[in-house]
Design an enzyme around this catalytic site. Structure first.
Site, mmCIF file in Angstrom:
data_model
loop_
_atom_site.group_PDB
_atom_site.id
_atom_site.type_symbol
_atom_site.label_atom_id
_atom_site.label_comp_id
_atom_site.label_asym_id
_atom_site.label_seq_id
_atom_site.Cartn_x
_atom_site.Cartn_y
_atom_site.Cartn_z
ATOM 1 N N LYS A 38 19.220 19.187 -21.167
ATOM 2 C CA LYS A 38 20.212 18.119 -21.233
ATOM 3 C C LYS A 38 19.549 16.815 -20.839
ATOM 4 O O LYS A 38 18.865 16.732 -19.817
ATOM 5 C CB LYS A 38 21.365 18.423 -20.244
ATOM 6 C CG LYS A 38 22.457 17.366 -20.263
ATOM 7 C CD LYS A 38 23.450 17.628 -21.365
ATOM 8 C CE LYS A 38 24.356 16.458 -21.675
ATOM 9 N NZ LYS A 38 23.763 15.468 -22.633
ATOM 10 N N GLN A 94 15.018 14.179 -14.885
ATOM 11 C CA GLN A 94 16.292 14.757 -15.311
ATOM 12 C C GLN A 94 16.478 16.179 -14.755
ATOM 13 O O GLN A 94 17.609 16.596 -14.490
ATOM 14 C CB GLN A 94 16.355 14.761 -16.842
ATOM 15 C CG GLN A 94 17.760 14.780 -17.420
ATOM 16 C CD GLN A 94 18.428 13.411 -17.439
ATOM 17 O OE1 GLN A 94 17.790 12.425 -17.784
ATOM 18 N NE2 GLN A 94 19.691 13.351 -17.077
ATOM 19 N N LYS A 99 17.828 15.538 -11.223
ATOM 20 C CA LYS A 99 19.123 14.855 -11.295
ATOM 21 C C LYS A 99 20.213 15.831 -11.735
ATOM 22 O O LYS A 99 21.276 15.924 -11.124
ATOM 23 C CB LYS A 99 19.014 13.699 -12.308
ATOM 24 C CG LYS A 99 20.251 12.849 -12.425
ATOM 25 C CD LYS A 99 20.239 11.977 -13.687
ATOM 26 C CE LYS A 99 19.019 11.103 -13.786
ATOM 27 N NZ LYS A 99 19.172 10.063 -14.853
ATOM 28 N N LYS A 129 14.497 15.025 -22.248
ATOM 29 C CA LYS A 129 14.656 13.622 -22.664
ATOM 30 C C LYS A 129 14.022 13.481 -24.032
ATOM 31 O O LYS A 129 13.133 14.241 -24.390
ATOM 32 C CB LYS A 129 13.927 12.698 -21.682
ATOM 33 C CG LYS A 129 14.397 11.258 -21.748
ATOM 34 C CD LYS A 129 15.673 11.069 -20.949
ATOM 35 C CE LYS A 129 16.245 9.692 -21.089
ATOM 36 N NZ LYS A 129 17.341 9.473 -20.116
ATOM 37 N N ASP A 183 20.891 6.660 -24.061
ATOM 38 C CA ASP A 183 20.050 6.013 -23.039
ATOM 39 C C ASP A 183 19.781 4.609 -23.595
ATOM 40 O O ASP A 183 20.551 4.137 -24.458
ATOM 41 C CB ASP A 183 18.744 6.804 -22.815
ATOM 42 C CG ASP A 183 18.013 6.378 -21.540
ATOM 43 O OD1 ASP A 183 18.395 6.827 -20.451
ATOM 44 O OD2 ASP A 183 17.072 5.567 -21.625
ATOM 45 N N THR A 228 28.093 6.240 -15.640
ATOM 46 C CA THR A 228 26.854 5.981 -14.898
ATOM 47 C C THR A 228 27.042 4.801 -13.944
ATOM 48 O O THR A 228 26.691 4.878 -12.760
ATOM 49 C CB THR A 228 25.684 5.700 -15.862
ATOM 50 O OG1 THR A 228 25.681 6.692 -16.880
ATOM 51 C CG2 THR A 228 24.365 5.705 -15.132
HETATM 52 P P1 NDP Z 1 21.274 -0.170 -22.640
HETATM 53 O O1 NDP Z 1 20.396 -0.136 -23.816
HETATM 54 O O2 NDP Z 1 22.749 -0.096 -22.811
HETATM 55 O O3 NDP Z 1 20.968 -1.460 -21.759
HETATM 56 C C1 NDP Z 1 19.691 -1.712 -21.276
HETATM 57 C C2 NDP Z 1 19.697 -3.053 -20.585
HETATM 58 O O4 NDP Z 1 18.446 -3.241 -19.935
HETATM 59 C C3 NDP Z 1 19.834 -4.224 -21.556
HETATM 60 O O5 NDP Z 1 20.439 -5.297 -20.898
HETATM 61 C C4 NDP Z 1 18.380 -4.528 -21.895
HETATM 62 O O6 NDP Z 1 18.145 -5.852 -22.349
HETATM 63 C C5 NDP Z 1 17.717 -4.313 -20.562
HETATM 64 N N1 NDP Z 1 16.339 -3.892 -20.747
HETATM 65 C C6 NDP Z 1 15.895 -2.777 -21.389
HETATM 66 N N2 NDP Z 1 14.560 -2.746 -21.398
HETATM 67 C C7 NDP Z 1 14.161 -3.857 -20.759
HETATM 68 C C8 NDP Z 1 12.891 -4.379 -20.436
HETATM 69 N N3 NDP Z 1 11.770 -3.746 -20.789
HETATM 70 N N4 NDP Z 1 12.844 -5.547 -19.744
HETATM 71 C C9 NDP Z 1 13.972 -6.201 -19.395
HETATM 72 N N5 NDP Z 1 15.213 -5.753 -19.676
HETATM 73 C C10 NDP Z 1 15.286 -4.597 -20.332
HETATM 74 O O7 NDP Z 1 20.773 1.030 -21.700
HETATM 75 P P2 NDP Z 1 21.539 1.748 -20.503
HETATM 76 O O8 NDP Z 1 22.373 0.768 -19.774
HETATM 77 O O9 NDP Z 1 22.150 2.982 -21.024
HETATM 78 O O10 NDP Z 1 20.329 2.206 -19.575
HETATM 79 C C11 NDP Z 1 19.802 1.376 -18.548
HETATM 80 C C12 NDP Z 1 19.016 2.226 -17.561
HETATM 81 O O11 NDP Z 1 19.881 3.214 -16.995
HETATM 82 C C13 NDP Z 1 17.840 2.994 -18.145
HETATM 83 O O12 NDP Z 1 16.835 3.107 -17.156
HETATM 84 C C14 NDP Z 1 18.420 4.376 -18.405
HETATM 85 O O13 NDP Z 1 17.437 5.371 -18.440
HETATM 86 C C15 NDP Z 1 19.314 4.515 -17.180
HETATM 87 N N6 NDP Z 1 20.399 5.487 -17.277
HETATM 88 C C16 NDP Z 1 21.304 5.442 -18.298
HETATM 89 C C17 NDP Z 1 22.337 6.348 -18.331
HETATM 90 C C18 NDP Z 1 23.400 6.292 -19.376
HETATM 91 O O14 NDP Z 1 24.348 7.071 -19.284
HETATM 92 N N7 NDP Z 1 23.336 5.401 -20.357
HETATM 93 C C19 NDP Z 1 22.458 7.421 -17.331
HETATM 94 C C20 NDP Z 1 21.507 7.312 -16.251
HETATM 95 C C21 NDP Z 1 20.514 6.395 -16.267
HETATM 96 P P3 NDP Z 1 17.877 -6.102 -23.924
HETATM 97 O O15 NDP Z 1 19.177 -5.784 -24.594
HETATM 98 O O16 NDP Z 1 17.466 -7.531 -24.013
HETATM 99 O O17 NDP Z 1 16.780 -5.154 -24.313
HETATM 100 O O1 2IT Z 2 19.193 9.237 -17.702
HETATM 101 C C1 2IT Z 2 20.268 9.839 -17.899
HETATM 102 O O2 2IT Z 2 20.746 10.594 -17.041
HETATM 103 C C2 2IT Z 2 20.966 9.629 -19.171
HETATM 104 N N1 2IT Z 2 20.498 8.835 -19.981
HETATM 105 C C3 2IT Z 2 22.210 10.406 -19.476
HETATM 106 C C4 2IT Z 2 21.870 11.779 -19.961
HETATM 107 C C5 2IT Z 2 23.028 12.581 -20.488
HETATM 108 O O3 2IT Z 2 22.750 13.669 -20.995
HETATM 109 O O4 2IT Z 2 24.182 12.155 -20.415
#
Ligand code: NDP
Ligand code: 2IT
Length: 448
Positions: A94, A115, A118, A130, A170, A213
């Site tokens: 997952k 993961q 977590k 992943k 992600d 999240t």
């Molecule tokens: P999104 O794509 O929705 O948003 C990512 C955000 O981070 C955007 O604002 C993006 O800006 C910015 N960003 C991405 N890469 C960079 C970079 N290299 N430098 C600066 N800004 C950056 O992703 P998520 O919100 O889903 O994920 C964000 C983080 O949370 C990641 O680390 C992910 O692994 C983690 N995560 C996500 C989960 C989920 O359920 N979605 C669960 C647990 C963890 P821009 O649009 O300009 O690229």
């Molecule tokens: O980093 C993470 O935990 C996620 N991007 C969510 C993974 C999931 O299976 O919901």
């Protein structure tokens, strides 16, 4: 069974670096875990057989494949994609899929490794995985993204399934991409199943998954503050990112009386000293989720400052890095500590470089992503349960379960991370708390 495992962190890491050359993100993620888990193994005889950490740092398999697709101008394009199936000792693989030009095998191995722990911490039966691609969705039309997703799933579908491996979103993979991926999976498999989570609520998704999240990170922060006799109400917060995690972190902060001051994207950050309120957040959601605009437009709309770079110099009580890995370095940690930061909860995966983490971990309440961002995958797990049962829970039921799970993760961290004087080392607590269940499963299932 003979014990051949390595007990010294540096020699363990030397071997790992040699076996995985150039994979710096993966090295860092393993280093953090090994530094807590190897000493724990050394003092716990039950875990001294079975080469547990050696096995856990070698993925079960990595699938790497080409994704060919046609852009709107009729050009044939080719990208690289992977699925890292790391460990299914406690449940089907997952974990999310990331679409970003910076995606490499190393990045996906670090994310898949994190993961494992977590998912174990959530208490739900989910293994660690992943996947992703170096495809950049930015600037692509909806049709291009659809063709890319369909092509990717034409290969990936062979390796996933509701009892095998369940991808989700992600970075760069949100509601739109999940819809396209699921549609192609449904067509190819001729099944309607919970093989992907984060689906729209009209086609098997769970209410509350989108928010989970960000909300979960704030719930975890609430637990940390509560333990220290404090609360979120009245606290200012510095938040990075403006994607899925950041937006709903900001939303829950507002709901609990906090004052989020910043948001960012890869172009820079906005600083709104009056705080992002509900009305501004709705505008920001529309900007990011619908119009796919840039964060600088917020500064123009609401007349506040926009700066290039990251927001860590903004003085605040709480910090939530919610964008990407290694976005907060040692100097940033010193600045935050110097500005009187009380607590930091990682919404992103490994946003704090190891050096920054060492400083923060000693100075204040510090929650690593594998604990504080586990709410997303936890509600993915709840989505799987609802799909299997063919029922839908209400938002209240899902949110209750999410709050309970975040509380239980906090409990595990407190148990395994207790320090003298009542302080909690959340990094150690999360690493060992996540390890124990997986280790028990590995030991009971024979040498696999
Ligand atoms: P999104 O794509 O929705 O948003 C990512 C955000 O981070 C955007 O604002 C993006 O800006 C910015 N960003 C991405 N890469 C960079 C970079 N290299 N430098 C600066 N800004 C950056 O992703 P998520 O919100 O889903 O994920 C964000 C983080 O949370 C990641 O680390 C992910 O692994 C983690 N995560 C996500 C989960 C989920 O359920 N979605 C669960 C647990 C963890 P821009 O649009 O300009 O690229
Ligand atoms: O980093 C993470 O935990 C996620 N991007 C969510 C993974 C999931 O299976 O919901």
């Amino acid at each position: 069974m003979k014990s051949t495992h390595c007990t010294d962190v540096e020699s363990f890491m030397a071997g790992l670096r040699k076996r995985n050359p150039g994979e710096s993100e993966f090295h860092d993620a393993v280093h953090e875990v090994a530094a807590d888990v190897l000493p724990f193994i050394a003092e716990t005889p039950a875990y001294q057989k079975g080469c547990l950490l050696e096995r856990l740092t070698e993925p079960d398999r990595i699938i790497s494949f080409r994704v060919s697709w046609v852009d709107d101008a009729g050009n044939v394009r080719a990208n690289r994609a992977w699925r890292v199936q790391f460990c299914n000792a406690i449940g089907p693989y997952k974990g999310g899929m990331r679409f970003h030009p910076s995606v490499t095998q190393s990045v996906l191995k670090f994310l898949g490794f994190e993961q494992i722990f977590k998912n174990s911490l959530t208490g739900l039966p989910m293994g660690g995985a992943k996947g992703g691609s170096n495809f950049n969705p930015k600037g692509k039309s909806d049709d291009e993204v659809m063709r890319f997703c369909q092509s990717l799933m034409s290969e990936l579908n062979r390796y996933i399934g509701p009892d095998t491996d369940v991808p989700a979103g992600d970075i760069g993979v949100g509601a739109r991409e999940i819809g396209f991926l699921f549609g192609q999976y449904r067509r190819l498999s001729n099944t309607f199943s919970g093989a992907i989570t984060g689906k729209g609520v009209d086609f098997g998704g769970s209410v509350g998954r989108k928010e989970a999240t960000g909300y979960g990170a704030v719930y975890f922060m609430r637990e940390m503050l509560r333990t220290a006799g404090d609360e979120i109400d009245g606290k200012s917060a510095v938040v990075s990112g403006s994607g899925n995690v950041a937006l709903y972190c900001i939303e829950k902060l507002i709901a609990l009386g906090g004052k989020p001051l910043t948001a960012s994207d890869s172009g820079g950050y906005i600083h709104d000293p009056d705080g992002i309120d509900t009305e501004k957040l709705e505008w920001l959601k529309d900007l990011k989720e619908v119009r796919r605009g840039r964060i600088s437009e917020y500064a123009e709309e609401f007349g506040c400052e926009f700066h290039p770079g990251r927001p860590w110099a903004v003085k605040a009580d709480l910090a939530f890095p919610c964008a990407t890995q290694n976005e907060l370095v040692e100097d940033d940690a010193r600045t935050l500590i110097g500005n009187g930061l009380i607590a930091l909860a990682e919404g992103a995966n490994m946003p704090c470089e190891l050096g920054a983490q060492h400083l923060l971990r000693e100075a204040l309440l510090y929650a690593p992503g594998k604990a504080s961002n586990a709410g997303g995958v936890a509600v993915s797990g709840l989505e799987q349960s609802q799909n299997s049962l063919r029922i839908n829970w209400t938002l209240e039921e899902v949110d209750d379960r999410l709050q309970r799970i975040m509380g239980e993760i906090h409990e595990k961290c407190s148990t395994y991370g207790a320090r003298d004087g009542g302080r909690i080392d959340y990094v150690k607590g999360a690493n060992i708390g996540g390890f124990v269940k997986v280790a028990n499963a590995l030991l009971q299932c024979g040498v696999t």
